[in-house]
Design a protein around this motif. Structure first.
Motif, PDB file in Angstrom:
ATOM      1  N   ALA C 146      39.611  49.273  29.752  1.00 47.44           N
ATOM      2  CA  ALA C 146      38.684  48.085  29.608  1.00 47.44           C
ATOM      3  C   ALA C 146      39.466  46.955  30.138  1.00 47.44           C
ATOM      4  N   ALA C 147      40.698  46.905  29.677  1.00 47.60           N
ATOM      5  CA  ALA C 147      41.799  45.457  30.258  1.00 47.60           C
ATOM      6  C   ALA C 147      41.579  45.556  31.595  1.00 47.60           C
ATOM      7  N   SER C 148      42.118  46.629  32.460  1.00 49.09           N
ATOM      8  CA  SER C 148      42.215  46.640  33.578  1.00 49.09           C
ATOM      9  C   SER C 148      40.844  46.349  34.468  1.00 49.09           C
ATOM     10  N   ALA C 149      39.756  47.016  34.066  1.00 49.31           N
ATOM     11  CA  ALA C 149      38.407  46.997  34.626  1.00 49.31           C
ATOM     12  C   ALA C 149      38.007  45.264  34.414  1.00 49.31           C
ATOM     13  N   LEU C 150      38.159  44.763  33.283  1.00 50.79           N
ATOM     14  CA  LEU C 150      37.698  43.396  33.124  1.00 50.79           C
ATOM     15  C   LEU C 150      38.846  42.308  34.051  1.00 50.79           C
ATOM     16  N   GLN C 151      39.973  42.653  34.061  1.00 52.78           N
ATOM     17  CA  GLN C 151      40.900  41.959  35.190  1.00 52.78           C
ATOM     18  C   GLN C 151      40.386  42.165  36.452  1.00 52.78           C
ATOM     19  N   TYR C 152      39.964  43.365  36.985  1.00 52.53           N
ATOM     20  CA  TYR C 152      39.668  43.632  38.398  1.00 52.53           C
ATOM     21  C   TYR C 152      38.567  42.760  38.557  1.00 52.53           C
ATOM     22  N   VAL C 153      37.406  42.891  37.572  1.00 49.19           N
ATOM     23  CA  VAL C 153      36.170  42.262  37.881  1.00 49.19           C
ATOM     24  C   VAL C 153      36.172  40.970  37.997  1.00 49.19           C
ATOM     25  N   PHE C 154      36.751  40.384  36.779  1.00 57.67           N
ATOM     26  CA  PHE C 154      36.460  38.852  36.572  1.00 57.67           C
ATOM     27  C   PHE C 154      37.626  38.169  37.174  1.00 57.67           C
ATOM     28  N   GLY C 155      38.974  38.688  37.270  1.00 56.13           N
ATOM     29  CA  GLY C 155      39.984  38.031  37.785  1.00 56.13           C
ATOM     30  C   GLY C 155      40.102  38.094  39.181  1.00 56.13           C
ATOM     31  N   LEU C 156      39.944  39.632  39.783  1.00 56.89           N
ATOM     32  CA  LEU C 156      40.373  39.620  41.057  1.00 56.89           C
ATOM     33  C   LEU C 156      39.103  39.479  41.965  1.00 56.89           C
ATOM     34  N   ASP C 162      41.448  33.568  35.232  1.00 54.50           N
ATOM     35  CA  ASP C 162      42.879  33.719  35.766  1.00 54.50           C
ATOM     36  C   ASP C 162      43.037  35.196  35.250  1.00 54.50           C
ATOM     37  N   VAL C 163      43.956  36.031  36.250  1.00 50.93           N
ATOM     38  CA  VAL C 163      44.011  37.524  35.939  1.00 50.93           C
ATOM     39  C   VAL C 163      45.072  37.729  34.821  1.00 50.93           C
ATOM     40  N   SER C 164      45.857  36.597  34.671  1.00 51.41           N
ATOM     41  CA  SER C 164      46.790  36.626  33.348  1.00 51.41           C
ATOM     42  C   SER C 164      47.243  35.447  32.872  1.00 51.41           C
ATOM     43  N   GLY C 165      47.989  35.386  31.958  1.00 51.00           N
ATOM     44  CA  GLY C 165      48.642  34.131  31.329  1.00 51.00           C
ATOM     45  C   GLY C 165      47.747  33.586  30.341  1.00 51.00           C
ATOM     46  N   VAL C 246      50.119  46.314  22.771  1.00 46.68           N
ATOM     47  CA  VAL C 246      51.228  46.670  23.970  1.00 46.68           C
ATOM     48  C   VAL C 246      50.500  46.388  25.356  1.00 46.68           C
ATOM     49  N   VAL C 247      49.451  47.236  25.447  1.00 47.79           N
ATOM     50  CA  VAL C 247      48.911  47.559  26.643  1.00 47.79           C
ATOM     51  C   VAL C 247      48.105  46.226  27.100  1.00 47.79           C
ATOM     52  N   VAL C 248      47.353  45.719  26.317  1.00 48.83           N
ATOM     53  CA  VAL C 248      46.612  44.495  26.534  1.00 48.83           C
ATOM     54  C   VAL C 248      47.446  43.277  26.715  1.00 48.83           C
ATOM     55  N   GLU C 249      48.481  43.194  26.052  1.00 50.95           N
ATOM     56  CA  GLU C 249      49.606  42.009  26.300  1.00 50.95           C
ATOM     57  C   GLU C 249      50.199  42.307  27.690  1.00 50.95           C
ATOM     58  N   GLN C 250      50.525  43.590  27.925  1.00 55.33           N
ATOM     59  CA  GLN C 250      51.126  43.744  29.160  1.00 55.33           C
ATOM     60  C   GLN C 250      50.126  43.391  30.169  1.00 55.33           C
ATOM     61  N   ILE C 251      48.920  43.938  30.410  1.00 52.49           N
ATOM     62  CA  ILE C 251      47.887  43.695  31.515  1.00 52.49           C
ATOM     63  C   ILE C 251      47.685  42.326  31.615  1.00 52.49           C
ATOM     64  N   PHE C 252      47.730  41.804  30.522  1.00 51.98           N
ATOM     65  CA  PHE C 252      47.177  40.205  30.593  1.00 51.98           C
ATOM     66  C   PHE C 252      48.542  39.273  30.641  1.00 51.98           C
TER      67      PHE C 252
END
Lengths: 310, 557, 311
Positions: C146-156, C162-165, C246-252
């Motif tokens: 879910a996290a990488s999909a969100l990041q890909y769609v809305f961030g990238l 923003d993709v992270s931070g 761990v995962v969500v914090e790492q991805i974002f």
């Protein structure tokens, strides 16, 4: 109508069969039959069941089919890596050019087992522990509850690493690692339900009739908590499937080149934008399985619950 | 390509549905305002701007005595400077020392510290600061894991191991504020290069009062081109130019901003959305499977350089069947290294048939050019023959059950799976694989509780010795059971000599023995892949893949 | 009530002691130590490092030393991050995790309850089926996906976020959503299931026949009786979510506390492992305690301090 005097001859000893009908509890066989009859009318549930059966069959014969097609789960075809689905590789290939069709079904088989055993542990340990905590309350509850809290707080990674050191990776070790703490959420949930249910009139009635504690627990209380139990089970299964992938990360899960759906998704996630089929097939199977499992679970629960009769 | 897109869109759609269902928020805020795009600045004009890169973790320490990893080392490059530093072509040039003299026997070095050398707080950097720093690192009470980097210095090892408590016995002495004298155990041709290594950085005397001085932006004092501006632990680091640096006009970046993102996909996404100017090795990573795609689509930004590191498998020579050299050789000859680097690692690694990687200095040029790594060849037929002979010598009717273990990592996993499959196809043997959690893996290595284990080694200093002395009998890094008196003698010979030709010849012979016996199975020589936004100049990786950015600048295109 | 609370507090202290002891010995039992490196540290240096951290002492002595420090409120220094105290690591990183966690809890409880109620009220209708599908996908899609999909769609791709931070409020949207999917879906399923049971119960039928309006029935009677399993679930869920993922914090790219739960063990950073375990234990036990208290409010028939209720 003239009154008739009763004589002892008018009475006959009840046969065993007949005696059973006199007990407080409903005949369970007929209840199941009844449930099955009602379940059969639920089209969604039946379709789900059919899909589940197909997935299970595919998990068994899928690897065999791919063997007939001249493929297997472990042979590399490095020059054909990351091929999208085609006539030779129905589900495409992975980063080493291994047949995703064979791998997906093999993974389905492994993940189904992991999910099944985890759910079983959840059901057996979790429900019994929760039932005891909830029903007895007081000191028993306090001690068991604290035990659960301590166990739940110990970093599971420590336990898993210890298991790695003392045991060889196998399905048993995986299930053991997942079961050590996996049941606690279920236990707490059942505990809460029982605490609420035990004050109901029918429980008091059963107590007044002298029903034994296990009987009250298993015949009266737990069946009435079945709804949340089934819902929790449907969470246990996917969590166990993904937890297995975490075990692989620590070296306890399925050993490469074997794969589970969880490890396949883990491998695919790094490149899912480039080679989506590598993630798509295992993820779709997990989702489909869960969807069918849930719908079927709902149907089963509805069918088992007499209050739901329409 | 079409098919892929359909797949990603279906996946997208699925996710979108979820998002919309989960939350009715409207996320219509405009694109990120922090975006410092490439606007402004005329054609070819040098432009003052920040340089933004990523660290895959928080630096565990910024105290020169306690640093031991390349994340810390990358920050150290900015905030410290040793007696020497490395220039663009990897040559050792003047740093804090403006000149030096080496005695005839090659054992005494006298450094002259430049008079305008200053700490970031304005204090002068003196020879005393170096003496203090080095002895401090050697003090057993400091707990420096890298103290052995000083063992070339006379008396250093004894002091560090507690054989003497007298720090004066260590051969480093500030003759006066500007003069540092260093006495070595034996002539060590690579010593000068070592003085640019972070463990050799000076330490400000304030460390005496505050042991934790290097853990906070407020108390850390450096002497490098940059100084610590901001340090949000586990989140970001900002370095700003050090106005007290002797060559401050060579420093062009307004700041160097480090984010701390552990996920390689996120790092790449930040680069693609222009939040980072640099992505990849050494302190970040480009996801392996993206590399071939990016190499095509971003040709101008994509860079690939060799890194002086080797990737290999170790055999446990104390267990059958790997106590037989023919079996080891058969396994080494039956894999296709070219395919591994082309199809799996894909970052421009080189197939390895020796142990010392390219990039290491030999007599004049590159050691690997002077000594070709043609010690053995891939040959399936020969391998089959050797395996059969080896098994017969061992009295085995079939290949026993063995396992190849590696520490958890996607790339190690892919390589292991591929190699095992090659052995199966080429030799008809079945080898199991399994990953292990890092510490378990290392414990099993030291206890030699393995059959075949994955390993990697990077250079500590630029000399073949950094590889070759690993395999001396019972050496601390030699966990294979390899023992050869001849090999040990050659290493000793190279140690004692100050003649480079003689040293290299000895090490060449030693490598030949190693590749003859094959306690290890070489696979490839590492390379580093990174991407750098167009316009950034003078940013490069050194021979072992560490990034040098202090003299970088930006030219608007 | 005061007696109840103080009794609970004492038993919590006892449990924490058991937790600390169990974790301590478990941690020493597994292979490895903080000074394992691929480039092995020379033996002599290792010995002096052991001595520095007291690791050369017998385990029982180390245990007593640790307990002694703990009694003085000292969690010690990290063995990996030089000169950082465990307390400070926890404090610095918990801030981020707690912010995201609390938001995620609010979102998932609200979304879960609403979806669950809608589904229950539309039993076997289209809306019900739709929520099942959404909820099931929610529990079967792991948060890293879910996290990488969100990041890909809305961030990238869309470049909306923003993709992270974590620099402004919009940066919270993706991590909070990624963390909320699973609990929201699960709460929806739980709510639907218990609501269906309650809605068919006699007292609801009675209330209906007495002419009470639908909304009153829903809130005062049905939801109140149906919410108990949700309350149970919220306890451990709170502990898990606010201690980060761990995962969500790492991805974002969030410097939260989640990663330390894994990292401390990978590094065998003994003091940090202990500190985190105790920290988590306290949060869990408090959350569980509050759950029990909440039971009393949800259903006054549940008496906490009494044993074997019905007898």
């Amino acid at each position: 109508m003239a009154e008739k005097m009763l004589t002892p001859d008018d009475f006959a000893k009840l046969s065993k069969e007949e005696k059973k009908t006199e007990t407080v509890v409903r005949e369970s066989i007929s209840a199941w039959k009844d449930a099955w009859l009602r379940l059969k009318t639920n089209k969604m549930a039946m379709v789900s069941l059919a899909i589940l059966v197909v997935i299970i069959i595919m998990a068994i014969i899928g690897p065999w089919i791919s063997e007939l097609m001249g493929q297997d789960y472990s042979t590399n075809h490095l020059k054909e890596k990351n091929t999208s689905p085609n006539g030779t590789y129905w589900f495409g290939t992975d980063n080493l050019g291994r047949d995703m069709f064979a791998r997906t079904w093999m993974g389905t088989g492994i993940s189904l087992q992991v999910g099944f055993y985890a759910a079983l542990a959840d059901l057996v340990i979790g429900v019994i522990m929760g039932g005891i905590m909830g029903y007895f309350g007081g000191r028993v509850d306090e001690i068991l509850n604290r035990f659960c809290e301590v166990l739940y707080s110990i970093p599971s990674m420590l336990i898993i690493i210890l298991l790695i050191v003392i045991m060889e990776p196998s399905m048993f070790t995986i299930v053991l690692a997942l079961s050590i703490t996996g049941w606690i959420n279920m236990a707490w949930l059942v505990r809460g339900q029982i605490m609420q249910l035990k004050n109901q009139e029918y429980v008091m009635a059963a107590q007044a009739l002298g029903a034994s504690t296990p009987r009250i627990l298993f015949r009266h209380l737990i069946p009435n908590a079945m709804g949340p139990i089934i819902v929790t089970l449907t969470l246990t299964v996917p969590s166990a499937i993904f937890a297995e992938a975490f075990l692989s990360f620590l070296g306890l899960g399925v050993q490469s080149p074997s794969a589970s759906l969880g490890t396949m998704i883990n491998d695919a996630i790094k490149a899912w934008t480039l080679y989506p089929w590598r993630m798509w097939f295992p993820a779709a199977i997990i989702s489909l399985m869960m969807l069918c499992f849930n719908i079927f679970g709902d149907g089963l629960r509805d069918a088992l619950d007499p209050k739901m009769k329409k | 390509m079409k098919k892929k897109t359909v797949f990603s869109y279906v996946t997208l759609l699925l996710v979108l549905t979820l998002v919309l269902a989960g939350c009715g928020n409207q996320n219509n805020n405009p694109a990120n305002p922090n975006n410092s795009g490439n606007d402004g600045g005329s054609e070819g004009q040098e432009e003052a701007r920040a340089f933004r890169l990523n660290l895959h973790s928080e630096p565990p320490s910024l105290d020169p005595a306690l640093m031991e990893d390349n994340v810390s080392g990358t920050i150290a490059t900015g905030i410290y400077e040793g007696l020497t530093r490395k220039d663009e072509s990897g040559n050792t040039v003047e740093g804090m020392a403006e000149s030096w003299e080496i005695s005839e026997d090659g054992k005494t070095y006298t450094f002259k510290i430049r008079s305008d050398a200053k700490w970031s707080n304005g204090d002068p950097v003196t020879a005393n600061d170096f003496e203090f720093a080095w002895k401090r690192a050697l003090d057993p009470a400091i707990g420096s894991t890298y103290a052995y980097q000083f063992y070339y210095i006379a008396g250093a090892q004894d002091y560090n191991e507690g054989k003497t408590t007298n720090a004066d016995a260590v051969g480093v002495k500030a003759l006066d504020a500007q003069t540092l004298e260093v006495k070595l155990n034996s002539p060590t041709p690579y010593f000068l290069g070592l003085t640019s290594f972070y463990t050799y950085n000076p330490v400000h005397q304030s460390a005496k009062e505050n042991a934790g001085w290097a853990a906070d932006a407020a108390t850390i004092i450096g002497n490098g081109p940059f100084k610590m501006g901001e340090w949000q632990h586990n989140t970001s680091i900002k370095l700003v130019p050090n106005e007290n640096y002797y060559a401050k006009d060579q420093v062009k970046f307004t700041s160097v901003d480090f984010t701390m993102i552990a996920d390689s996909a996120t790092e790449l996404a930040n680069y693609e959305t222009d939040q980072l100017d640099y992505t990849g090795k050494p302190t970040g990573e480009i996801p392996a499977e993206q590399i071939p795609v990016l190499a095509e689509s971003k040709k101008d930004e994509f860079h690939q350089v060799g890194t002086a590191s080797s990737y290999y498998y170790m055999f446990n020579m104390e267990k059958a069947p790997f106590n037989n050299v023919k079996v080891r050789k058969a396994l080494a000859m039956a894999i296709d290294r070219q395919s591994i680097v082309e199809d799996i690692t894909q970052a421009g690694e080189l197939p390895a048939f020796g142990f010392v990687p390219p990039g290491i200095v030999g007599v004049k040029g590159d050691y690997r050019d002077e000594v070709k790594d043609d010690f053995f060849k891939e040959d399936v037929e020969e391998a089959k023959k050797l395996l059969a002979e080896g098994l017969e010598e061992l009295g085995l009717s079939s290949f026993p059950e063995v396992k190849l273990t590696y520490n958890t990592n996607d790339s190690h996993k892919a390589i292991a799976d591929a190699i095992v499959d090659m052995w199966k196809t080429n030799l008809g043997i079945t080898v199991g694989t399994g990953n292990e959690e890092w510490a378990v893996f290392l414990e099993n290595r030291t206890a030699m509780n393995y059959e075949i284990q994955r390993a990697g080694w990077g250079a500590d200093y630029n000399d073949p010795m950094t590889y070759m002395d690993m395999f001396v009998t019972k050496g601390g890094q030699n966990n294979t059971g390899f023992a050869s008196a001849e090999y040990d003698a050659l290493i000793q010979k190279a140690y004692a000599s100050s003649d480079q030709q003689e040293r290299i010849d000895a090490m060449k012979e030693a490598e030949k023995i190693l590749m003859d016996q094959l306690p290890i199975l070489p696979i490839y020589y590492y390379s580093s892949v990174y991407m750098l936004k167009p316009g950034f100049e003078n940013i490069y990786l050194d021979y072992k893949g560490d990034i040098e950015y202090t003299r970088g600048y930006y030219v608007a295109k | 009530m005061l007696k109840y609370v103080s009794k609970k507090f004492l038993s919590m202290l006892a449990s924490l002691f058991v937790l600390a002891s169990a974790t301590f010995f478990l941690m020493k039992l597994i292979p490895g130590d903080p000074f394992l490196r691929e480039k092995a540290i020379p033996e002599k240096i290792k010995e002096s490092l052991y001595a520095m951290y007291g690791l050369d002492q017998p385990i029982w002595k180390q245990y007593l030393m640790y307990l002694n420090n703990l009694l003085h409120g000292d969690l010690g220094m990290s063995m990996k991050q030089q000169y950082m105290s465990v307390t400070r690591i926890i404090k610095d990183s918990f801030v981020y995790s707690a912010q995201i966690g609390v938001l995620a809890i609010i979102v998932s409880v609200a979304a879960g309850l609403i979806l669950g109620i809608i589904a229950a009220l539309n039993h076997r209708k289209l809306l019900d089926s739709l929520t099942i599908v959404v909820a099931v996908l929610g529990v079967s899609i792991p948060n890293f996906l879910a996290a990488s999909a969100l990041q890909y769609v809305f961030g990238l791709k869309l470049r909306l976020l923003d993709v992270s931070g974590l620099n402004d409020w919009t940066d919270y949207i993706m991590p909070v959503l990624a963390l909320s999917f699973l609990p929201a879906a699960f709460i929806a399923r739980l709510t639907r299931s218990t609501m269906l049971e309650v809605l068919s119960a006699d007292y609801i039928k009675t209330a209906r026949s007495k002419g009470l309006s639908g909304r009153i029935i829903l809130v005062r009677h049905a939801l109140r009786n149906a919410i108990l399993p949700v309350v149970t679930y919220i306890g451990p869920m709170t502990a898990n979510i606010i201690t980060g993922s761990v995962v969500v914090e790492q991805i974002f790219g969030i410097g939260g506390i989640g990663k330390f739960f894994v990292q401390s063990i990978t590094n065998r950073d003994y003091t940090l492992i202990m500190g985190l375990t105790l920290f988590y234990g306290i949060i869990l036990m408090v959350a569980r305690f509050l759950t029990d208290v909440a039971y009393g409010f949800v259903d006054p028939r549940i008496k906490l301090s009494r044993g074997k209720g019905a007898k």
